[in-house]
Write a protein that holds these residues in place. Structure first.
Motif, mmCIF file in Angstrom:
data_model
loop_
_atom_site.group_PDB
_atom_site.id
_atom_site.type_symbol
_atom_site.label_atom_id
_atom_site.label_comp_id
_atom_site.label_asym_id
_atom_site.label_seq_id
_atom_site.Cartn_x
_atom_site.Cartn_y
_atom_site.Cartn_z
ATOM 1 N N SER A 273 0.799 -1.210 0.000
ATOM 2 C CA SER A 273 0.000 0.000 0.000
ATOM 3 C C SER A 273 0.842 1.276 0.000
ATOM 4 O O SER A 273 0.991 1.927 -1.024
ATOM 5 N N ASN A 288 -9.058 2.054 8.542
ATOM 6 C CA ASN A 288 -8.825 0.678 8.974
ATOM 7 C C ASN A 288 -9.711 0.304 10.156
ATOM 8 O O ASN A 288 -10.205 -0.827 10.245
ATOM 9 N N THR A 315 -8.383 -6.278 9.950
ATOM 10 C CA THR A 315 -7.493 -5.725 8.940
ATOM 11 C C THR A 315 -6.434 -4.872 9.628
ATOM 12 O O THR A 315 -6.643 -4.374 10.729
ATOM 13 N N PHE A 317 -2.408 -2.524 8.784
ATOM 14 C CA PHE A 317 -1.220 -2.201 8.003
ATOM 15 C C PHE A 317 -0.014 -2.670 8.799
ATOM 16 O O PHE A 317 0.105 -2.385 9.984
ATOM 17 N N PHE A 326 -1.008 -3.843 3.399
ATOM 18 C CA PHE A 326 -2.317 -3.867 4.044
ATOM 19 C C PHE A 326 -2.838 -5.294 3.918
ATOM 20 O O PHE A 326 -2.685 -5.927 2.867
#
Length: 458
Positions: A273, A288, A315, A317, A326
């Motif tokens: 990402s 997120n 989810t 990063f 990500f």
């Protein structure tokens, strides 16, 4: 007397201003950068030495070397054997820890203020003057090889290792810090000594000292323990992972690691990402949180609460100095694999505009990031770890004080824009670690192309 209406919850007030303690920066004559922070709540001192490199500095074909070198730090130093180092740590009640990331390795030691001088000298000896005996190397490497054999039976570990390789290809970030059986067996004691000499230099390190002393006293502790540290090699450590661009290649849309008769499928869905230092970081955090960063996020409510496919889905990063991934991760019943993937992909796509977050979702997402934020800075260890993050990513000292206002300033439009810019459904890679024979036909119905069978490398 004040009357209290107990029929409704109290109004939520504005977030109080958070004040982070002052960070004073110094540079020793040998090039070592030092950050001192006063923290007087309890009489303890935390030392965190951050050495640039981390697993991203592993030489090609010897992945796992940096973590192995870090693991050798408490296996003997100077006149002390491994057992004597352990005893020395115990005598001062020290909490010692090592964390090997993609861009740096952090060595941390916390002890009572009255043992601060002994603790700092011990940490300096361990990190800058380890014995690196071949007998200890052989034992530590075998322990890591044994751990790798265990990980071969852990679906989540197989997914993490394979997913990194799919996303990064031939890149320094493409492996777990522990490496693989094949690469660790190539590592020798000479490799460990050579890597330590190249990577562990004062000009490539930062020492954070935080605790119940004044800045001058904290700086003197650093000078007394680390002032004599000198560079032991002029050789470059090699590639800097954050400066290596991931290779351009065709995107694998759907990949499978076969686990025969597995009752569950371990899923990873994501793509590379952006970097941690992106100015859109606050918007990405809120995005997120709405999508999968909290219990009431969209993917968890869909896959757990509504469908009952999983105990939890999230989810995140995985931030690095360089391009960071990500990913959505969850584990679902084998029979639900394809439907769970379809639902997850739909939630990611919807956040880009067709179903923007509601006011309530924004409120909950921001609250998950800001309510209780000061709890992350209660101890000297937490504060030192936070300053290490500033150092790692080159963030300003005002970062923590600006965090809550920056999060609260994020709008619905910001979240939709961040999702549109940083989440691309056409580039998503979906990885399944599960029973391929039981799910093959349902996977093909997803229209993600023919599943590519992968061999997990442990």
């Amino acid at each position: 007397m004040t009357r209290i209406d107990r029929s409704r919850l109290p109004d939520v007030g504005a977030d109080p201003r958070f004040v982070f303690p002052a960070v004073v920066r110094h540079t020793l004559p040998n090039g070592l950068r030092v950050c001192t922070i006063e923290h007087h709540s309890v009489p303890v001192i935390t030392f965190t030495l951050q050495v640039d490199g981390g697993s991203g500095a592993d030489p090609g074909g010897r992945e796992g070397l940096a973590a192995l070198v870090a693991d050798m730090a408490d296996e003997g130093t100077g006149e002390l054997s491994a057992i004597e180092v352990s005893d020395a740590l115990s005598r001062i009640g020290a909490d010692y820890d090592v964390d090997v990331g993609g861009d740096a390795t952090d060595f941390s030691l916390t002890t009572l203020s009255r043992f601060a001088a002994r603790g700092s000298r011990l940490l300096a000896d361990m990190v800058t003057r380890p014995r690196l005996l071949e007998s200890e190397f052989t034992r530590v490497r075998q322990l890591r090889l044994d751990r790798l054999r265990q990980l071969k039976d852990v679906a989540s570990a197989l997914a993490e290792q394979t997913f990194l390789r799919l996303l990064y290809g031939a890149h320094p970030y493409s492996h777990l810090a522990i490496g693989t059986d094949a690469t660790l067996r190539r590592v020798s004691a000479d490799d460990v000594a050579a890597f330590h000499a190249r990577a562990f230099q004062p000009s490539r390190a930062t020492l954070i000292v935080c605790g119940a002393m004044g800045h001058d006293e904290l700086r003197r502790l650093a000078e007394d323990a680390f002032g004599g540290w000198s560079s032991s090699s002029d050789e470059s450590v090699g590639r800097v992972a954050s400066e290596v661009e991931p290779p351009g290649r065709s995107v694998t849309r759907l990949a499978v690691v076969q686990r025969e008769a597995a009752a569950q499928s371990e899923l990873r869905i994501g793509h590379l990402s952006t970097r941690r230092v992106t100015p859109d970081y606050p918007s990405l955090l809120v995005m997120n949180a709405v999508l999968g960063g909290q219990f009431v996020s969209r993917v968890n409510l869909k896959l757990r609460e509504e469908k009952g496919f999983t105990y939890g889905a999230r989810t995140s990063f995985d931030w690095r100095r360089g391009i960071s991934p990500f990913a959505l991760q969850t584990s679902v019943h084998t029979a639900s694999t394809a439907e769970a993937i379809a639902d997850a992909l739909a939630e990611i796509a919807a956040l880009r505009g067709t179903r923007p977050p509601s006011d309530e979702e924004m409120l909950l997402a921001k609250a998950s990031l800001t309510r209780g934020y000061p709890r992350g800075f209660e101890t000297a260890q937490q504060v030192a770890r936070s300053v290490a993050m500033l150092t790692l990513y080159g963030l300003p000292d005002t970062y923590f004080e600006q965090f809550v206002p920056n999060i609260n300033a994020v709008t619905i439009a910001d979240v939709v824009d961040a999702a549109a810019r940083y989440l691309d459904p056409s580039k998503l890679t979906t990885l399944v670690v599960g029973d391929y024979s039981a799910i093959a036909e349902s996977l093909r119905a997803l229209n993600l192309g023919e599943p590519e069978l992968q061999t997990a490398e442990f």
